[in-house]
Design a protein around this motif. Sequence first.
Motif, short mmCIF file in Angstrom:
data_model
loop_
_atom_site.label_atom_id
_atom_site.label_comp_id
_atom_site.label_asym_id
_atom_site.label_seq_id
_atom_site.Cartn_x
_atom_site.Cartn_y
_atom_site.Cartn_z
N SER A 60 43.98 3.74 -21.55
CA SER A 60 43.96 4.16 -22.94
C SER A 60 43.34 3.07 -23.80
CB SER A 60 45.38 4.46 -23.41
OG SER A 60 45.40 4.84 -24.76
N GLN B 240 46.04 5.54 -15.41
CA GLN B 240 45.60 6.07 -16.71
C GLN B 240 45.25 4.91 -17.63
OE1 GLN B 240 48.85 8.72 -17.81
NE2 GLN B 240 47.64 10.46 -17.12
N TRP C 294 38.79 5.99 -15.57
CA TRP C 294 38.10 5.84 -16.85
C TRP C 294 38.99 6.24 -18.00
CZ3 TRP C 294 33.15 3.91 -17.35
CH2 TRP C 294 32.44 3.72 -16.16
N GLY C 295 38.86 5.52 -19.12
CA GLY C 295 39.53 5.91 -20.33
C GLY C 295 38.72 6.95 -21.08
N GLN C 296 39.26 7.37 -22.23
CA GLN C 296 38.62 8.45 -22.99
C GLN C 296 37.52 7.94 -23.91
OE1 GLN C 296 41.45 7.03 -23.77
NE2 GLN C 296 41.30 6.62 -25.97
N THR D 298 36.27 4.82 -27.01
CA THR D 298 36.52 4.53 -28.41
C THR D 298 35.17 4.19 -29.06
OG1 THR D 298 37.86 3.19 -29.95
CG2 THR D 298 37.04 2.07 -27.99
N TYR E 136 33.88 2.49 -23.21
CA TYR E 136 34.84 2.99 -22.24
C TYR E 136 35.41 1.83 -21.43
CZ TYR E 136 32.59 7.50 -23.07
OH TYR E 136 32.08 8.64 -23.64
N CYS F 233 42.57 -2.01 -23.95
CA CYS F 233 42.69 -0.97 -22.93
C CYS F 233 43.98 -1.22 -22.16
CB CYS F 233 41.50 -1.01 -21.99
SG CYS F 233 41.64 0.07 -20.54
#
Length: 125
Positions: A5, A3, A115-117, A119, A95, A22
Amino acid sequence: QVQLSESGGGSVQAGGSLRLSCTASGDGFDTYSMGWFRQAPGKEREGVAGIYIGDGIRDYDASVKGRFTISEDIAKNTLYLQMDSLKPEDTAMYYCAASRGRVWSFLSSRYMTYWGQGTQVTVSA
């Protein structure tokens, strides 16, 4: 499962700076290939910077070379993107992405598994 972030996005004026972070969950961070990608409205996602944590090899897209710096803190499982001399055309959702092991290209999204969400980075003229 890894995960990711991201944090650190925001709004700045042209010429300003931002640092994205990240943080990755789990073990094995020091064997990841990781990259920063961005996607502006109506455009395809593009890779801007990448690194193989295992040996520190880095790569940058020509559009950001000399302005952006990718770095890592293995103790914190964290990847950074220092963005200096920002331009309005840098405006995009950014990302963080990762894959286990060494990938063929850090700047191609096809090689990234996690992959992150995202920003948002907005640069005004």
